[in-house]
Write an enzyme that holds these catalytic residues in place. Structure first.
Site, PDB file in Angstrom:
ATOM      1  N   ARG A  46      31.417  38.743  24.770  1.00 30.74           N
ATOM      2  CA  ARG A  46      31.054  38.801  26.190  1.00 30.74           C
ATOM      3  C   ARG A  46      31.530  37.524  26.868  1.00 30.74           C
ATOM      4  O   ARG A  46      31.953  37.536  28.015  1.00 30.74           O
ATOM      5  CB  ARG A  46      29.537  39.004  26.388  1.00 30.74           C
ATOM      6  N   TYR A  98      37.668  46.958  52.462  1.00 32.46           N
ATOM      7  CA  TYR A  98      37.637  48.014  51.449  1.00 32.46           C
ATOM      8  C   TYR A  98      36.228  48.622  51.438  1.00 32.46           C
ATOM      9  O   TYR A  98      35.230  47.883  51.426  1.00 32.46           O
ATOM     10  CB  TYR A  98      37.972  47.395  50.079  1.00 32.46           C
ATOM     11  N   ASP A 170      40.628  38.686  49.063  1.00 31.88           N
ATOM     12  CA  ASP A 170      40.918  39.875  48.251  1.00 31.88           C
ATOM     13  C   ASP A 170      42.418  40.138  48.420  1.00 31.88           C
ATOM     14  O   ASP A 170      42.876  40.578  49.471  1.00 31.88           O
ATOM     15  CB  ASP A 170      40.073  41.049  48.755  1.00 31.88           C
ATOM     16  N   LYS A 195      44.980  48.176  40.584  1.00 30.10           N
ATOM     17  CA  LYS A 195      46.041  48.608  41.503  1.00 30.10           C
ATOM     18  C   LYS A 195      47.398  48.069  41.048  1.00 30.10           C
ATOM     19  O   LYS A 195      47.855  48.435  39.988  1.00 30.10           O
ATOM     20  CB  LYS A 195      45.670  48.186  42.931  1.00 30.10           C
TER      21      LYS A 195
END
Ligand SMILES: *Cc1c(COP(=O)(O)O)cnc(C)c1O
Length: 381
Positions: A46, A98, A170, A195
């Site tokens: 983790r 977004y 972003d 993306k």
């Protein structure tokens, strides 16, 4: 090193045990310790995994950042940034975000006592009107989704620095190939690596990049505490995707330019949103801060109703009707009912996301086939 070399090599060395040229998929949750606490830098996955480390170093290199963190999704990355804040803090952000970011800010973080101002950022100076002693962070997206407005990153950064606010960009739509916000003064770059970075529509992932060691440590602490980590297989897929990022982006930009010009000249098309047009309201800023204009395009047809827009959206043979963007294949999307459905209609329409708007993610297929597909689909309405 130049961009294409970094995309292929940064963060990656031949595997020390076998000499494997490609970074192995370290499919392990835990690591051997010689004595308690004495290990080779990896204790529990983790916190860290070597496949993920290679990816994080490569992503950081592409954004000219010192530190990188990969996440299980773009939203996982955004969630981690928001957890830097505490109740009473305020955030200034754009009014055409977004949809998933808008949903997280309003539905998850507002109830925890964080206040968001969703404002018009086309004029960066507008930010000054919303800054008060509780303001901590500015979150911007550029080009915006889906109307491709451009926010002047350097101008926003100047204001953020003067007021000691953290600026997060972003950078999903542009990708580091077209724009490097840290070079323009941003503190943190966020990506949905789902993306363009992954580039093949086969993985969900996010990333944060920064030059600030203290911010990096806080973000890494939150990530390890809350758990939004990507697996080694997904890290491998994005690392592989990055190797062709520069080739793909060049092709996306070339095809995007052809499709945008074709649509603008089409008699049934009312309006095309693409920052490469000289009459785009923010073209000069786009030219200043981006290396090219990308493959994301939105458009409206003349006299369109919701019905005719649905008909058009369903008439394509090469473009697939689907959410998401940035893959090698071309996609068409109806923002009002798909990507932006979580934004209330009045808010959505204020930002130009009307029922007759369609968004294209122009892929890297042969451009003649893409133009022929647009031609036959537009002939059906
Ligand atoms: C897709 C997207 C996100 C969210 O990323 P996920 O990987 O889907 O969680 C955030 N911002 C932008 C601009 C996006 O396109």
């Amino acid at each position: 090193m130049k961009f294409g070399t970094k995309a292929i090599h940064a963060g990656q060395e031949p595997d020390p045990t076998t000499g494997a040229i490609m970074t192995p998929i370290y499919q392990t949750s835990t690591y051997w310790q010689e004595s308690p606490g004495k290990h080779k830098g990896y204790a529990y996955a983790r916190g860290k995994n070597p496949t993920r480390t290679a990816l994080e170093d490569c992503l950081a290199a592409l954004e000219n950042a010192k530190f990188g963190l990969a996440f299980s999704s773009g939203m996982g990355a955004t969630d981690t940034v928001m957890k830097l804040l505490k109740p009473g803090d305020e955030v200034i952000t754009g009014n055409d975000l977004y949809g998933g970011s808008y949903r997280m800010f309003t539905k998850v973080f507002e109830p925890y006592g964080i206040k968001f101002h969703f404002i018009d950022l086309e004029d960066a100076e507008n930010i000054q009107n919303y800054i008060n002693s509780n303001t901590k962070l500015i979150w911007i997206e550029t080009p915006t989704n889906p109307t491709m407005r451009i926010v002047d990153i350097a101008a926003v950064s100047k204001i953020a620095k003067a007021k000691q606010l953290t600026l997060v960009v972003d950078n999903t739509f542009a990708s580091p190939y077209l724009q490097n916000p840290i070079d323009l003064g941003a503190d943190i770059v966020m990506h949905s690596a789902t993306k363009y970075l992954g580039g093949h529509s086969d993985v969900i992932m996010g990333a944060l990049l920064t030059n600030d060691k203290e911010l990096y440590d806080r973000l890494a602490f939150i990530q390890n505490s809350c758990g939004a980590v990507p697996g080694p297989m997904d890290s491998f897929l994005v690392l592989r995707g990055l190797k062709t990022l520069h080739l793909r982006m060049k092709a996306h930009c070339e095809n995007g330019r052809k499709v945008a010009k074709y649509l603008k000249a089409h008699p049934k098309v009312e309006l095309v949103y693409w920052p490469g047009f000289t009459d785009h309201p923010n073209h000069e800023i786009a030219k200043k801060q981006m290396r090219d204009f990308g493959g994301m395009i939105s458009f409206l047809t003349k006299g369109a109703t919701l019905e005719s827009t649905f008909k058009l959206a369903s008439s394509f043979k090469v473009f697939s009707l689907a959410e998401s963007l940035g893959g090698v294949e071309s996609l068409i999307n109806h923002p009002a009912t798909m990507t932006h459905a979580s934004i209330p209609k009045t808010e959505r329409e204020k930002a130009g996301v009307t029922d007759n708007l369609l968004r294209l993610s122009v892929g890297v297929e042969d451009s003649e086939d893409l133009l022929a597909d647009l031609e036959q689909a537009l002939a059906k309405i």
